[in-house]
Design a protein around this motif. Structure first.
Motif, PDB file in Angstrom:
ATOM      1  N   ILE A 124       0.863  -1.179   0.000  1.00  0.00           N
ATOM      2  CA  ILE A 124       0.000   0.000   0.000  1.00  0.00           C
ATOM      3  C   ILE A 124       0.901   1.230   0.000  1.00  0.00           C
ATOM      4  O   ILE A 124       1.643   1.454   0.938  1.00  0.00           O
ATOM      5  N   PHE A 134      -7.083   0.818  -1.717  1.00  0.00           N
ATOM      6  CA  PHE A 134      -6.604  -0.419  -1.121  1.00  0.00           C
ATOM      7  C   PHE A 134      -7.532  -0.873  -0.006  1.00  0.00           C
ATOM      8  O   PHE A 134      -8.159  -0.055   0.661  1.00  0.00           O
ATOM      9  N   SER A 135      -7.567  -2.181   0.208  1.00  0.00           N
ATOM     10  CA  SER A 135      -8.273  -2.722   1.363  1.00  0.00           C
ATOM     11  C   SER A 135      -7.397  -2.491   2.591  1.00  0.00           C
ATOM     12  O   SER A 135      -6.294  -1.977   2.477  1.00  0.00           O
ATOM     13  N   ASP A 136      -7.882  -2.903   3.746  1.00  0.00           N
ATOM     14  CA  ASP A 136      -7.011  -2.914   4.916  1.00  0.00           C
ATOM     15  C   ASP A 136      -5.869  -3.874   4.625  1.00  0.00           C
ATOM     16  O   ASP A 136      -5.984  -4.745   3.773  1.00  0.00           O
ATOM     17  N   THR A 137      -4.777  -3.721   5.356  1.00  0.00           N
ATOM     18  CA  THR A 137      -3.642  -4.606   5.081  1.00  0.00           C
ATOM     19  C   THR A 137      -3.983  -6.044   5.483  1.00  0.00           C
ATOM     20  O   THR A 137      -4.749  -6.276   6.421  1.00  0.00           O
ATOM     21  N   TYR A 138      -3.447  -6.977   4.757  1.00  0.00           N
ATOM     22  CA  TYR A 138      -3.690  -8.381   5.114  1.00  0.00           C
ATOM     23  C   TYR A 138      -2.407  -9.091   5.496  1.00  0.00           C
ATOM     24  O   TYR A 138      -2.408 -10.222   5.934  1.00  0.00           O
ATOM     25  N   GLY A 237      -1.776  -4.957   0.663  1.00  0.00           N
ATOM     26  CA  GLY A 237      -3.224  -4.745   0.635  1.00  0.00           C
ATOM     27  C   GLY A 237      -3.786  -5.172  -0.709  1.00  0.00           C
ATOM     28  O   GLY A 237      -3.047  -5.344  -1.679  1.00  0.00           O
ATOM     29  N   TYR A 238      -5.094  -5.359  -0.751  1.00  0.00           N
ATOM     30  CA  TYR A 238      -5.752  -5.682  -2.016  1.00  0.00           C
ATOM     31  C   TYR A 238      -6.063  -4.394  -2.762  1.00  0.00           C
ATOM     32  O   TYR A 238      -6.592  -3.451  -2.169  1.00  0.00           O
ATOM     33  N   THR A 248     -14.926  -2.273  -1.452  1.00  0.00           N
ATOM     34  CA  THR A 248     -13.778  -2.200  -0.541  1.00  0.00           C
ATOM     35  C   THR A 248     -14.233  -2.474   0.885  1.00  0.00           C
ATOM     36  O   THR A 248     -13.605  -3.236   1.621  1.00  0.00           O
ATOM     37  N   ASN A 252     -13.054  -5.558   3.346  1.00  0.00           N
ATOM     38  CA  ASN A 252     -12.511  -5.370   4.693  1.00  0.00           C
ATOM     39  C   ASN A 252     -13.289  -6.176   5.728  1.00  0.00           C
ATOM     40  O   ASN A 252     -12.701  -6.779   6.629  1.00  0.00           O
TER      41      ASN A 252
END
Lengths: 273, 225
Positions: A124, A134-138, A237-238, A248, A252
């Protein structure tokens, strides 16, 4: 040729490219604007609507990044693959359709609606955020330095001065080194594997890449080592199109569910322990 | 020197995937080449046309597709159309069209060169026999020109096979991309690169041999041998 004909020739050239391709290119998207209408109902989001109808999620990735995403025979495997499948299930998609492309084609591909989401160990960054969401971090990763096993002269970032360092084009490593190690000679390559090859053949002194990928390579090849201190803390992130804010949010939520249910820990365990 | 481990190539799964992607490479290239022959013919006749508009149209096409890299054309076609115009594009279709349009520019010059290399006397002879311009073209000029096109066209097809590896940038998994996927999985870089080099080599030389055989069959005289 006078001025007018010159101009029209240039114009023709461009329009010909467009017409020829438009004529044979394929089908028009009928609901391309659906996501931008601003209606707050969840089902108005083009991607969520598509998932509800087709029960599939189209995922873009560059499957050359072991252990996150790679291909064994016909099968996609890796941490990202398992996780996005779990997330997709929470989103209501039974099937995940992977679209493999080169890393630099991922963001254009997302914008061109070739897939719904990018799941390809993408950090990200603020620059990327200007183009996509971006999504939240994974997953937390970090940049690390990899050198040949018998190399004792490079112990950290400062030792890279004047040395040749291989980095993958379009990745965070390039930016980081350009800002923090100005006297380093960067050798930019297209693929992760080329980076390792550069080091293997002695064309560069070090490689700067994500810690997990470096570790996996070291584990398999044994001719390299990873320096213990990581350079940065980075977060994967996605990637999602800006117009799909609703989607999004759903991703999440799905990610959170996967984490709460313990599936996430299982997947981490499977790939990194 | 590094140790090579070619046993990885011997695994049936890997052979199958390499051959499958080689087949795709060949199919995409031949489809692109077929399109290129059609476009090339249109462009070459456009360039030789008496009408100014056609000539400029052909020149514009030529200057664009010969003047920009195939990689840029691929990106414009595959990512540009959906982003700018909202037109959906299918990867392999875009790939074939891009190969065809790019190679069409080169093919047109081969075709034009071959036709214009036929002696003017042939046209005069045809016309004095009572054939129309079109008839002379079809019955006398073009059959002779085709023989002269064979060698450069074989070249064009071979270079198109090699250029098709660029389709990997637009999500088409052809031979080169398949090898890269396998390298990323196994880290056996040299082994797979050598394997696909051999495959490209075999296909291209097969094409070269067919081209030569055709030339021999179609040639009428023994001159210049």
């Amino acid at each position: 040729m006078n001025k007018w004909t010159k101009k029209s020739v240039a114009l023709l050239a461009i329009s010909m490219l467009i017409f020829l391709t438009a004529a044979c290119g394929g089908k028009e998207t009928s609901n391309s604007g659906a996501g931008q209408q601003g209606d707050s109902a969840a089902s108005q989001d083009a991607v969520l609507k598509k998932i509800a109808e087709s029960k599939t999620l189209d995922v873009g990735l560059d499957a050359t990044f072991k252990p996150f995403e790679y291909k064994t025979g016909d099968k996609y495997e890796g941490f990202d693959i398992d996780l996005i499948q779990a997330v997709a299930k929470e989103l209501g998609a039974d099937k995940v359709n992977f679209v493999d492309t080169e890393f630099k084609g991922l963001i254009p591909g997302l914008q061109a609606k070739k897939f719904d989401i990018i799941a390809s160990s993408m950090y990200i960054t603020d620059e990327r955020k200007q183009t996509i969401d971006f999504s939240d971090t994974y997953f937390p990763g970090g940049l690390s330095i990899m050198v040949k096993k018998d190399n004792d002269s490079i112990k950290g970032l400062d030792d890279l001065k004047g040395k040749k360092v291989s980095v993958q084009i379009g990745t965070k490593s390039v930016k980081y080194l350009e800002e923090n190690a100005k006297e380093t000679k960067l050798v930019k390559v297209e693929k992760n594997t080329e980076m390792f090859l550069e080091l293997e053949t002695g064309k560069v002194d070090a490689v700067v890449t994500g810690l997990p990928a470096a570790k996996t390579y070291v584990k398999e090849k044994g001719t390299m080592k990873v320096l213990p201190d990581t350079l940065t803390e980075e977060f994967y992130g996605y990637g999602i199109r800006k117009e799909n804010a609703e989607f999004t949010k759903a991703v999440n939520e799905a990610l959170k569910k996967v984490k709460d249910s313990g599936q996430y820990d299982q997947i981490v365990k499977k790939w990194f322990e | 020197m590094q140790q090579f481990d070619f046993s990885v190539i011997g695994e049936w799964d890997n052979i199958r995937l390499l051959l499958q992607s080689l087949w795709l490479t060949v199919v995409y290239t031949f489809a692109g080449f077929a399109l290129s022959l059609v476009l090339g013919t249109v462009i070459s006749f456009g360039q030789m046309s008496k009408l100014k508009a056609f000539r400029y149209l052909a020149l514009a096409y030529l200057s664009w597709f010969r003047g920009t890299p195939l990689l840029v054309q691929l990106f414009l076609l595959y990512y540009g159309l959906p982003i700018v115009f909202g037109i959906d594009t299918v990867p392999w279709v875009s790939g074939i069209i891009a190969l065809g349009m790019y190679s069409g520019a080169y093919a047109s010059q081969i075709i034009r060169g071959a036709i214009q290399s036929i002696d003017k006397g042939q046209m005069e002879a045809g016309r004095s026999l009572g054939f129309s311009h079109m008839q002379t073209m079809r019955k006398i000029i073009i059959p002779q020109a085709v023989t002269r096109m064979l060698a450069p066209m074989t070249n064009e097809l071979i270079s198109l096979i090699k250029n098709s590896s660029l389709l990997s940038t637009i999500t088409v998994v052809e031979l080169f991309r398949q090898a890269n996927l396998m390298i990323a999985d196994t880290y056996k870089t040299m082994e797979f690169l050598i394997a696909i080099a051999v495959l490209y080599y075999l296909v291209n030389n097969l094409i070269g041999m067919v081209g030569l055989a055709l030339e021999r069959r179609l040639s009428t005289g023994d001159d210049l041998r």
